[in-house]
Motif scaffolding. Structure first.
Motif, PDB file in Angstrom:
ATOM      1  N   VAL A 135       0.836  -1.474  -0.598  1.00  0.00           N
ATOM      2  CA  VAL A 135       0.113  -0.052  -0.385  1.00  0.00           C
ATOM      3  C   VAL A 135       1.091   1.522  -0.290  1.00  0.00           C
ATOM      4  CG1 VAL A 135      -1.717   0.977   0.975  1.00  0.00           C
ATOM      5  CG2 VAL A 135      -1.871  -1.377   1.008  1.00  0.00           C
ATOM      6  N   TYR A 136       1.947   1.208   0.446  1.00  0.00           N
ATOM      7  CA  TYR A 136       3.113   2.213   1.356  1.00  0.00           C
ATOM      8  C   TYR A 136       2.750   2.711  -0.136  1.00  0.00           C
ATOM      9  CZ  TYR A 136       7.187   5.307   1.276  1.00  0.00           C
ATOM     10  OH  TYR A 136       7.985   6.152   1.176  1.00  0.00           O
ATOM     11  N   ALA A 137       4.163   1.515  -0.896  1.00  0.00           N
ATOM     12  CA  ALA A 137       4.142   1.781  -2.903  1.00  0.00           C
ATOM     13  C   ALA A 137       3.381   2.255  -3.602  1.00  0.00           C
ATOM     14  CB  ALA A 137       4.498  -0.126  -3.084  1.00  0.00           C
ATOM     15  N   ILE A 138       2.328   1.520  -3.230  1.00  0.00           N
ATOM     16  CA  ILE A 138       1.191   2.149  -4.135  1.00  0.00           C
ATOM     17  C   ILE A 138       0.880   3.795  -3.919  1.00  0.00           C
ATOM     18  CG2 ILE A 138      -1.325   2.517  -4.827  1.00  0.00           C
ATOM     19  CD1 ILE A 138      -1.280  -0.870  -4.662  1.00  0.00           C
ATOM     20  N   ILE A 139      -0.048   4.320  -2.566  1.00  0.00           N
ATOM     21  CA  ILE A 139       0.172   5.414  -2.589  1.00  0.00           C
ATOM     22  C   ILE A 139       1.317   7.040  -2.112  1.00  0.00           C
ATOM     23  CG2 ILE A 139      -0.513   7.313  -0.296  1.00  0.00           C
ATOM     24  CD1 ILE A 139      -2.155   4.699   0.512  1.00  0.00           C
ATOM     25  N   ALA A 140       2.463   7.027  -1.504  1.00  0.00           N
ATOM     26  CA  ALA A 140       3.674   7.159  -1.551  1.00  0.00           C
ATOM     27  C   ALA A 140       3.975   7.818  -3.011  1.00  0.00           C
ATOM     28  CB  ALA A 140       4.873   6.905  -0.362  1.00  0.00           C
ATOM     29  N   THR A 141       4.058   8.768  -3.006  1.00  0.00           N
ATOM     30  CA  THR A 141       5.211   9.356  -4.311  1.00  0.00           C
ATOM     31  C   THR A 141       6.383  10.316  -4.100  1.00  0.00           C
ATOM     32  OG1 THR A 141       3.778  11.648  -4.172  1.00  0.00           O
ATOM     33  CG2 THR A 141       3.020   9.469  -5.272  1.00  0.00           C
ATOM     34  N   SER A 142       7.264  10.553  -4.575  1.00  0.00           N
ATOM     35  CA  SER A 142       7.760  11.669  -4.267  1.00  0.00           C
ATOM     36  C   SER A 142       7.195  13.396  -3.699  1.00  0.00           C
ATOM     37  CB  SER A 142       9.638  12.021  -5.368  1.00  0.00           C
ATOM     38  OG  SER A 142       8.867  12.652  -6.192  1.00  0.00           O
ATOM     39  N   ASP A 143       6.499  13.305  -4.178  1.00  0.00           N
ATOM     40  CA  ASP A 143       5.641  14.519  -3.897  1.00  0.00           C
ATOM     41  C   ASP A 143       5.444  15.196  -2.039  1.00  0.00           C
ATOM     42  OD1 ASP A 143       7.212  16.073  -5.419  1.00  0.00           O
ATOM     43  OD2 ASP A 143       5.322  15.569  -6.803  1.00  0.00           O
ATOM     44  N   GLU A 144       4.585  13.585  -2.146  1.00  0.00           N
ATOM     45  CA  GLU A 144       4.110  13.224  -0.683  1.00  0.00           C
ATOM     46  C   GLU A 144       3.672  11.730  -0.471  1.00  0.00           C
ATOM     47  OE1 GLU A 144       2.459  13.926   1.836  1.00  0.00           O
ATOM     48  OE2 GLU A 144       2.064  15.664   1.042  1.00  0.00           O
ATOM     49  N   TRP A 145       5.303  11.850   0.781  1.00  0.00           N
ATOM     50  CA  TRP A 145       5.239  10.363   1.518  1.00  0.00           C
ATOM     51  C   TRP A 145       4.418  10.214   3.008  1.00  0.00           C
ATOM     52  CZ3 TRP A 145      10.807   9.279   3.299  1.00  0.00           C
ATOM     53  CH2 TRP A 145      11.201  10.654   3.937  1.00  0.00           C
ATOM     54  N   ARG A 146       3.833  11.277   3.487  1.00  0.00           N
ATOM     55  CA  ARG A 146       3.580  11.651   4.463  1.00  0.00           C
ATOM     56  C   ARG A 146       1.733  10.082   4.648  1.00  0.00           C
ATOM     57  NH1 ARG A 146       3.398  17.485   5.313  1.00  0.00           N
ATOM     58  NH2 ARG A 146       2.640  17.510   3.353  1.00  0.00           N
ATOM     59  N   TRP A 147       0.902  10.146   3.539  1.00  0.00           N
ATOM     60  CA  TRP A 147       0.198   9.847   3.026  1.00  0.00           C
ATOM     61  C   TRP A 147       0.453   8.099   3.287  1.00  0.00           C
ATOM     62  CZ3 TRP A 147      -3.867  11.342   6.173  1.00  0.00           C
ATOM     63  CH2 TRP A 147      -3.354  12.812   5.895  1.00  0.00           C
ATOM     64  N   HIS A 157      12.449  10.385 -12.761  1.00  0.00           N
ATOM     65  CA  HIS A 157      10.918  10.339 -13.223  1.00  0.00           C
ATOM     66  C   HIS A 157      10.469   9.206 -14.020  1.00  0.00           C
ATOM     67  CE1 HIS A 157       9.933  13.544 -11.526  1.00  0.00           C
ATOM     68  NE2 HIS A 157      11.273  14.865 -11.726  1.00  0.00           N
ATOM     69  N   ALA A 158      12.005   8.291 -13.787  1.00  0.00           N
ATOM     70  CA  ALA A 158      11.833   6.718 -14.948  1.00  0.00           C
ATOM     71  C   ALA A 158      11.082   5.649 -13.280  1.00  0.00           C
ATOM     72  CB  ALA A 158      12.928   6.402 -15.071  1.00  0.00           C
ATOM     73  N   THR A 159       9.233   6.242 -14.121  1.00  0.00           N
ATOM     74  CA  THR A 159       8.863   5.843 -12.741  1.00  0.00           C
ATOM     75  C   THR A 159       7.894   3.881 -13.808  1.00  0.00           C
ATOM     76  OG1 THR A 159       7.523   8.193 -12.965  1.00  0.00           O
ATOM     77  CG2 THR A 159       5.781   5.786 -12.636  1.00  0.00           C
ATOM     78  N   THR A 160       7.893   3.309 -14.930  1.00  0.00           N
ATOM     79  CA  THR A 160       7.824   2.194 -15.406  1.00  0.00           C
ATOM     80  C   THR A 160       9.034   1.311 -14.867  1.00  0.00           C
ATOM     81  OG1 THR A 160       7.097   3.156 -17.097  1.00  0.00           O
ATOM     82  CG2 THR A 160       7.858   1.051 -17.617  1.00  0.00           C
ATOM     83  N   LEU A 161      10.447   2.210 -14.986  1.00  0.00           N
ATOM     84  CA  LEU A 161      11.244   1.268 -14.084  1.00  0.00           C
ATOM     85  C   LEU A 161      11.753   1.042 -12.614  1.00  0.00           C
ATOM     86  CD1 LEU A 161      14.054  -0.481 -14.916  1.00  0.00           C
ATOM     87  CD2 LEU A 161      15.072   1.688 -14.934  1.00  0.00           C
ATOM     88  N   ILE A 162      10.755   2.138 -12.191  1.00  0.00           N
ATOM     89  CA  ILE A 162      10.583   2.005 -10.776  1.00  0.00           C
ATOM     90  C   ILE A 162       9.576   0.895 -10.357  1.00  0.00           C
ATOM     91  CG2 ILE A 162      10.075   2.978  -8.864  1.00  0.00           C
ATOM     92  CD1 ILE A 162      11.479   5.778  -9.966  1.00  0.00           C
TER      93      ILE A 162
END
Length: 184
Positions: free
Chosen positions: A12-24, A151-156
């Motif tokens: 769930v963390y991997a899905i929700i967290a982004t580099s801009d907003e990791w708090r949620w 920003h290599a989202t697909t690779l990440i």
């Protein structure tokens, strides 16, 4: 595979967290981990059956505090790598103390007469080693990618999926393979 539910906070963390907003992502991971730990303890599960869940509760508690105290921490972009560093440490640490994290989970799926056998321990040590290696590869790969091409989202996503799916498939396959080999 019952043991995989323990990875729910991490997924769930991997899905929700982004580099801009990791708090949620951190808060959600913490809540899910705590719910799993409380639910499992109430159901009578032993601590050795909940290594991943317990580890998640500690990790996400620390990450939640960090993300709230310093939301723009230089670690923010490396959240996915930090998860895998922690999981690798959990897995390697469980091997170092000779209590592979898969052992408690495996005991819930096998008869008690095999628990003390060297083969049972070895199978779980091998499975845990595969997970530890996958977490390590993910941590290193994600750190390199996030540093060079954040920003290599697909690779990440590919790294995250492969380094989780491959050890999960191995975990399902390997005990069956050992049983078939022994039956010959």
């Amino acid at each position: 595979m019952p043991g995989l539910i323990g990875f729910l906070p991490w997924i769930v963390y991997a899905i929700i967290a982004t580099s801009d907003e990791w708090r949620w992502g951190a808060i959600t991971g913490l809540v899910i981990a705590l719910v799993l730990v409380v639910r499992d303890r109430r159901a009578g599960k032993a601590w050795d059956e909940m290594v991943i869940e317990s580890s998640a509760a500690v990790f996400f508690a620390c990450l939640t505090v960090l993300s709230l105290v310093d939301p723009h921490s230089p670690l923010t972009p490396y959240g996915p790598a930090l998860v895998n560093v922690w999981l690798a440490g959990t897995a390697w640490g469980s091997l170092a103390i000779r209590k592979p994290f898969t052992l408690g989970i495996a005991r819930t799926m096998t008869s008690q007469e095999v628990w003390e056998s060297p083969r049972f321990y070895r199978v779980n040590a091998i499975i845990t080693t595969v997970w530890a290696a996958a977490f390590t590869v993910a941590a290193v790969s994600l750190t390199l990618v996030l540093n060079a091409a954040p920003h290599a989202t697909t690779l990440i996503i590919a790294i995250k999926v492969l380094t989780f799916a491959l050890p999960a498939v191995f975990t399902a396959w390997y005990p069956k393979h050992v049983r078939r080999a022994l039956a010959k």
